[in-house]
Motif scaffolding. Structure first.
Motif, short mmCIF file in Angstrom:
data_model
loop_
_atom_site.label_atom_id
_atom_site.label_comp_id
_atom_site.label_asym_id
_atom_site.label_seq_id
_atom_site.Cartn_x
_atom_site.Cartn_y
_atom_site.Cartn_z
N MET A 29 1.81 9.32 -5.99
CA MET A 29 2.26 10.69 -5.74
C MET A 29 3.49 11.05 -6.57
O MET A 29 3.99 12.17 -6.46
CB MET A 29 2.59 10.88 -4.26
CG MET A 29 1.40 10.91 -3.32
SD MET A 29 0.11 12.12 -3.73
CE MET A 29 1.00 13.67 -3.57
N LYS A 73 4.72 14.42 -7.94
CA LYS A 73 3.94 15.43 -7.22
C LYS A 73 4.63 15.83 -5.91
O LYS A 73 4.63 16.98 -5.52
CB LYS A 73 2.56 14.85 -6.85
CG LYS A 73 1.59 14.75 -7.99
CD LYS A 73 0.62 15.91 -7.96
CE LYS A 73 -0.16 16.07 -9.24
NZ LYS A 73 -0.71 17.41 -9.39
N ALA A 74 5.11 14.80 -5.20
CA ALA A 74 5.72 15.08 -3.90
C ALA A 74 6.90 14.14 -3.69
O ALA A 74 6.92 13.03 -4.19
CB ALA A 74 4.69 14.88 -2.78
N GLY A 105 0.83 4.03 -2.88
CA GLY A 105 0.65 5.44 -2.54
C GLY A 105 1.79 6.30 -3.07
O GLY A 105 1.56 7.38 -3.63
N ALA A 125 0.77 14.30 2.06
CA ALA A 125 1.34 13.07 1.50
C ALA A 125 2.41 12.47 2.40
O ALA A 125 2.74 11.29 2.28
CB ALA A 125 1.92 13.34 0.11
N GLY A 126 2.95 13.27 3.31
CA GLY A 126 3.96 12.77 4.23
C GLY A 126 3.37 12.01 5.42
O GLY A 126 4.11 11.39 6.18
N LEU A 176 0.84 -1.20 0.00
CA LEU A 176 0.00 0.00 0.00
C LEU A 176 0.88 1.25 0.00
O LEU A 176 0.58 2.23 -0.70
CB LEU A 176 -0.93 -0.01 1.23
CG LEU A 176 -2.05 -1.05 1.17
CD1 LEU A 176 -2.74 -1.18 2.53
CD2 LEU A 176 -3.08 -0.70 0.10
N LEU A 190 -2.47 8.75 5.42
CA LEU A 190 -3.12 9.30 4.23
C LEU A 190 -2.56 8.67 2.97
O LEU A 190 -3.29 8.45 2.00
CB LEU A 190 -2.95 10.81 4.17
CG LEU A 190 -3.87 11.63 5.08
CD1 LEU A 190 -3.70 13.11 4.77
CD2 LEU A 190 -5.33 11.23 4.92
N LEU A 191 -1.28 8.39 2.97
CA LEU A 191 -0.67 7.77 1.79
C LEU A 191 -1.27 6.38 1.59
O LEU A 191 -1.58 5.96 0.47
CB LEU A 191 0.84 7.66 1.99
CG LEU A 191 1.66 7.46 0.72
CD1 LEU A 191 1.58 8.66 -0.20
CD2 LEU A 191 3.12 7.16 1.05
N MET A 203 -2.79 16.66 -1.56
CA MET A 203 -1.83 16.00 -0.67
C MET A 203 -0.40 16.48 -0.90
O MET A 203 0.45 16.38 -0.01
CB MET A 203 -1.92 14.48 -0.83
CG MET A 203 -3.13 13.91 -0.11
SD MET A 203 -3.28 12.12 -0.28
CE MET A 203 -1.75 11.57 0.47
N ALA A 204 -0.15 16.97 -2.10
CA ALA A 204 1.20 17.46 -2.41
C ALA A 204 1.45 18.85 -1.86
O ALA A 204 2.59 19.25 -1.66
CB ALA A 204 1.42 17.46 -3.92
N LEU A 234 8.76 11.73 -1.37
CA LEU A 234 8.42 10.97 -0.16
C LEU A 234 9.57 10.07 0.27
O LEU A 234 10.49 9.83 -0.48
CB LEU A 234 7.15 10.16 -0.41
CG LEU A 234 5.92 11.01 -0.71
CD1 LEU A 234 4.76 10.13 -1.06
CD2 LEU A 234 5.59 11.86 0.50
N VAL A 265 3.62 17.97 4.47
CA VAL A 265 2.51 17.96 3.51
C VAL A 265 1.69 16.70 3.81
O VAL A 265 2.20 15.73 4.39
CB VAL A 265 2.98 17.92 2.04
CG1 VAL A 265 3.60 19.26 1.64
CG2 VAL A 265 3.92 16.77 1.78
#
Ligand SMILES: Cc1cc2nc3c(=O)[nH]c(=O)nc-3n(C[C@H](O)[C@H](O)[C@H](O)COP(=O)(O)OP(=O)(O)OC[C@H]3O[C@@H](n4cnc5c(N)ncnc54)[C@H](O)[C@@H]3O)c2cc1C
Ligand SMILES: Cc1cc2nc3c(=O)[nH]c(=O)nc-3n(C[C@H](O)[C@H](O)[C@H](O)COP(=O)(O)OP(=O)(O)OC[C@H]3O[C@@H](n4cnc5c(N)ncnc54)[C@H](O)[C@@H]3O)c2cc1C
Ligand SMILES: Cc1cc2nc3c(=O)[nH]c(=O)nc-3n(C[C@H](O)[C@H](O)[C@H](O)COP(=O)(O)OP(=O)(O)OC[C@H]3O[C@@H](n4cnc5c(N)ncnc54)[C@H](O)[C@@H]3O)c2cc1C
Ligand SMILES: Cc1cc2nc3c(=O)[nH]c(=O)nc-3n(C[C@H](O)[C@H](O)[C@H](O)COP(=O)(O)OP(=O)(O)OC[C@H]3O[C@@H](n4cnc5c(N)ncnc54)[C@H](O)[C@@H]3O)c2cc1C
Lengths: 279, 279, 279, 279
Positions: free
Chosen positions: B273, B276-277, B269, C169-170, B265, C174-175, C158-159, B279, C167
């Motif tokens: 992203m 976009k981000a 996820g 996404a971190g 998961l 949520l991820l 999320m980004a 991680l 953020v």
């Protein structure tokens, strides 16, 4: 009594859907020379494998022509009566739950005296109903206890096991899941306390919806919490090195024993519609 | 090859979170007289209990000072090498999965020649990653197969078992649940087909999200379907008389083996992203 | 045709459970001077509020004494026929979906010519069934589209949105939820593609289980994904500033329109038991 | 006081994640001639649209250089102060909740006297925390009330609406679902009672886990029950003809307002790990 003599309860039969007690097909015939002769094949007779188990409560039909809820009787049978055979232990997942065990037991031409009938002929169904309230709550409490123990183990594991850069408790998804587990345990605990409270205060009849709710909620919560705890324990969780997999099997069984979930849900639904619709 | 010689894969260790392969602590030391010496305690080495199992693939650190993903190597070890001890089978929900089994295996001062290293030192992590795509789908297909078998048994049971006035199929709640089970199986089947299709067409890298999705969806669906099938089978469902409880254990394990759900998961996820981000 | 003339479909009635089309009570009487007279109160006649809507397809009973599935007919009615009254728009959550709208429409002594009957008297039910396959998939595709749009917005949010130290996404929880959303969307997408594929290849009848599955899976997934997307958007999510709340209402409706989930689940269950049990 | 004067609470800002109160960016500057000047854009200021609303509690930073939890202050602002503009009502699933309303409100160069600060500078965060316990339970009680009302409507509907050969209550799947709804409502009710009991007995601090649990459980249960009730009501359920759709919107909002679920789950998880791990 120091727990040296134990009994078992022989209602369920492999051949019929035993969650509907009116289905039980074993027979309790009157014997021409007095007393009764029992005929039937039972399984899931918990405790029958234990050598300390000396007596069985056997359920069977005394009068198949009576109305559905008056056909069955319960009767006491010493385990060493000729014709009683403990065939084998039935397993639960891969566990045999020894020494206690859940036995398949055959009753063939088993003679018992007239006094052995509990309460009187035709009252088997009634006894089955009556004993279930407190018995069910007892099971539910065990479910909560197993779940609470799983919480403790999970906290311990989450505080110490490290993966992907932090202890497990540092992973937000697991922390959120721990919260969901706590919510489930609390829900189960409150449901059981509420049912016990109503049983104490108002008796079996008034407490019936609360008991049925607790009987669905607590085993379900325990199963969910144990499943999550197993996941957090990784491979260890499914093994015999932790108690979680065995507890899982125990909790899973509670969704069947003393009435499958579906039967309780049906009851709750019917009580909810009471006075509104004929069902 | 007639299947007479088998191998096992010894990566997972009880002492560390092995879902994060960089955690593996076993050591592969260079020996002053050439070759290597292996030290480590493994468990869940599937197949190691089988007498036909002749060789293990052992994972351990050749260079603890290298970057995290270059520390590990894989190396071949004949099971009869001195210092290799199969300690015990580890159980899965009470099952020992004999003769195959999942063993705890200790490696103490085990000497192997230099040629035994797979691909070269430091490539253990890389191999672990590479083999997982197809392997995972293979597991998923087994999950779908188990679920489909459970559907068949459930249909049979619902057509014949009678409770509360009709065959089980006549109870609307069970019929609706059967539909939910079918929906789950179809979802799993389509997810696996889609991943296999993408793997064939575009290879491991492009197929990665689809494989990760299938790896979460299929075991989860199988577990849910088996749980429901068990429930429909009543006490029989948890027993050894039907295959359902053993299948349940098998499906449950798939949510851990080859990467726990949470790890997939997290991957899904992160892929979502991507760009976009960070991680 | 430049989309200037539109039609609406008037089947559902407030007074009866219209998910069971045999319940429809509106009447289509033969008029002594030829043609028919329509009587009935409909609601949820989508599009009837739009001034461009010029004609309605009205469903009602031509022969209440016929077998249940032969009583209904469909008939064309120009909206400006005397006796047709668009009473009001019915709202969906707080939306009136103007200009399109879902109207309550009354039909009182509405005369239409004999040729207006579609296919012939008694075939209303049959037409209702026939049009549903492709129509349903069309709705499902919209559901997938809405869900995919929600994914895009969620990724964006999320980004960029920051809370509790990083953020969104971190935050691992949520991820992981984003991954669950992706799993739902993929499940819906594959279910719809599969149904469309089967419809193309084998026609309505063979595709029926796949269509029913898609009709349950896609709106349900869309609702779940939109609910999660709303949550990630905080207060904004329920507002009119993002499209999510309106999409949610749209997805929620799809679990009712063209057959409530329960009706499809019942169908899937019955198809599953086909040949096994008479239901 | 006859409810003629009302206040509103202006904390949340569109530009920042306001579930983390430390993010609030509005400013409360000291004015050279005494008192303060407020600058900021707020939304979801519930009640600000109501003409009876005479005063706002505004949250903003008095000292951005203070530690995170000491930067914010709360201050009273009469709504008719120059610079206060109620820009528009923000809608909730299409509802404007008039006359009450949830407003976007701009504060531009708004002057207020020094005495208007609540408790003293830097105590805004603290006040926000303190007021939430009882406030949250109040919301939860409303959630339970809405769910209970939905039960009543559902029972009524199930007793009277006929589809597919019987009243809805005669369909086993719906009866079982009604039971699941009751289980949810009871779970919510018990969680709220338990939290209130602990709050009474032991105060805010001890009751914190119980309050957080109730705040997650009750809105979630209400949303699930309302969703199910809507489904049973068919098209009517989503319309304005029944109260269910509006209640749904109200329950959905409670999963965001006064702390989104995720924030409470995080708190519950952290309390669970207390003393075990540093998070
Ligand atoms: C570990 C264990 C210990 C046990 N100990 C004992 C014991 O000591 N003594 C004893 O007599 N029995 C014992 N039991 C048996 C237990 O009580 C029965 O298994 C249980 O009552 C279910 O009966 P069954 O197995 O015949 O299932 P069935 O009656 O065949 O029911 C199977 C399933 O049908 C479905 N179903 C049934 N009715 C409905 C309905 N109205 N609506 C919808 N779905 C329905 C449910 O999914 C149910 O689970 C034990 C069982 C286990 C597993
Ligand atoms: C029946 C069976 C057969 C197996 N066969 C083999 C085999 O043949 N060879 C072999 O080497 N291994 C085998 N395994 C081992 C298996 O691969 C491991 O159990 C698995 O990788 C998990 O490792 P672990 O048990 O150390 O769990 P851990 O790594 O300790 O993980 C425990 C849990 O932590 C959580 N977690 C971990 N990371 C994260 C994260 N980033 N975010 C959130 N949560 C997280 C998850 O809930 C996870 O389940 C087998 C296991 C089983 C049960
Ligand atoms: C936005 C919107 C647009 C629509 N557009 C149109 C349109 O253009 N034209 C038109 O004619 N109609 C339209 N409809 C109506 C829609 O098709 C009906 O609402 C739907 O068929 C359900 O009928 P009902 O509302 O009478 O619900 P009912 O038939 O009363 O059903 C209510 C509930 O009963 C339960 N139920 C029913 N049968 C069973 C069963 N066998 N087992 C278990 N549970 C059961 C289900 O939960 C179901 O949701 C629209 C509806 C909406 C909301
Ligand atoms: C109808 C309604 C009435 C309201 N009334 C008022 C009022 O009168 N006065 C007022 O000041 N405010 C009011 N609010 C605002 C409400 O309190 C905020 O919407 C809420 O606090 C969330 O803030 P946000 O909208 O900025 O969401 P954000 O803070 O941006 O949060 C969005 C989402 O991020 C996620 N998230 C945040 N933190 C975490 C975390 N640590 N881990 C995982 N996920 C996380 C959650 O999913 C959360 O829902 C109202 C809101 C509504 C909808």
């Amino acid at each position: 009594m120091a727990g040296e003599v134990r009994s078992c309860f022989a209602m369920t039969e492999p051949a019929v859907a035993s969650s509907d007690a009116t289905n039980i097909e074993s027979r309790i015939h009157a014997h021409p020379q007095g007393g009764y002769v029992l005929e039937g094949r039972k399984w899931w007779t918990s405790g029958a494998c234990d050598p300390r188990c000396k007596v069985a409560i056997f359920m069977g039909k005394t009068d198949p022509s009576a109305p559905a809820h008056r056909q069955q009787s319960m009767i006491l049978v010493p385990m060493d009566t000729p014709g009683v055979t403990v065939v084998r232990p039935v397993t639960v997942f891969g566990y045999d739950d020894a020494p206690h065990g859940h036995a398949e037991v055959h009753f063939e031409g088993v003679r018992v005296p007239a006094e052995a009938v509990l309460l009187g002929e035709g009252r088997g169904f009634e006894i089955a109903q009556g004993r279930l309230g407190p018995g069910r709550l007892h099971h539910c409490m065990r479910a909560v206890g197993m779940a609470e123990r799983a919480m403790e183990m999970t906290r311990e594991r989450m505080a110490t096991r490290k993966a992907f850069g932090s202890v497990l408790a540092g992973h937000g998804a697991l922390l959120q899941q721990l919260a969901e587990m706590r919510i489930q345990v609390e829900g189960a605990r409150l449901a059981v306390l509420n049912a016990a409270h109503q049983l104490d205060l108002h008796g079996n009849k008034v407490a019936r919806p609360a008991i049925a709710i607790a009987k669905v909620v607590a085993p379900r919560a325990a199963q969910a919490v144990l499943d999550a705890a197993i996941q957090v324990h990784g491979g260890g969780g499914v093994s015999g090195d932790y108690v979680l997999a065995a507890f899982f099997a125990g909790a899973r069984v509670l969704r069947l024993a003393d009435g499958p979930d579906e039967v309780h849900l049906r009851d709750i639904g019917r009580m909810e519609m009471k006075g509104k619709a004929r069902l």
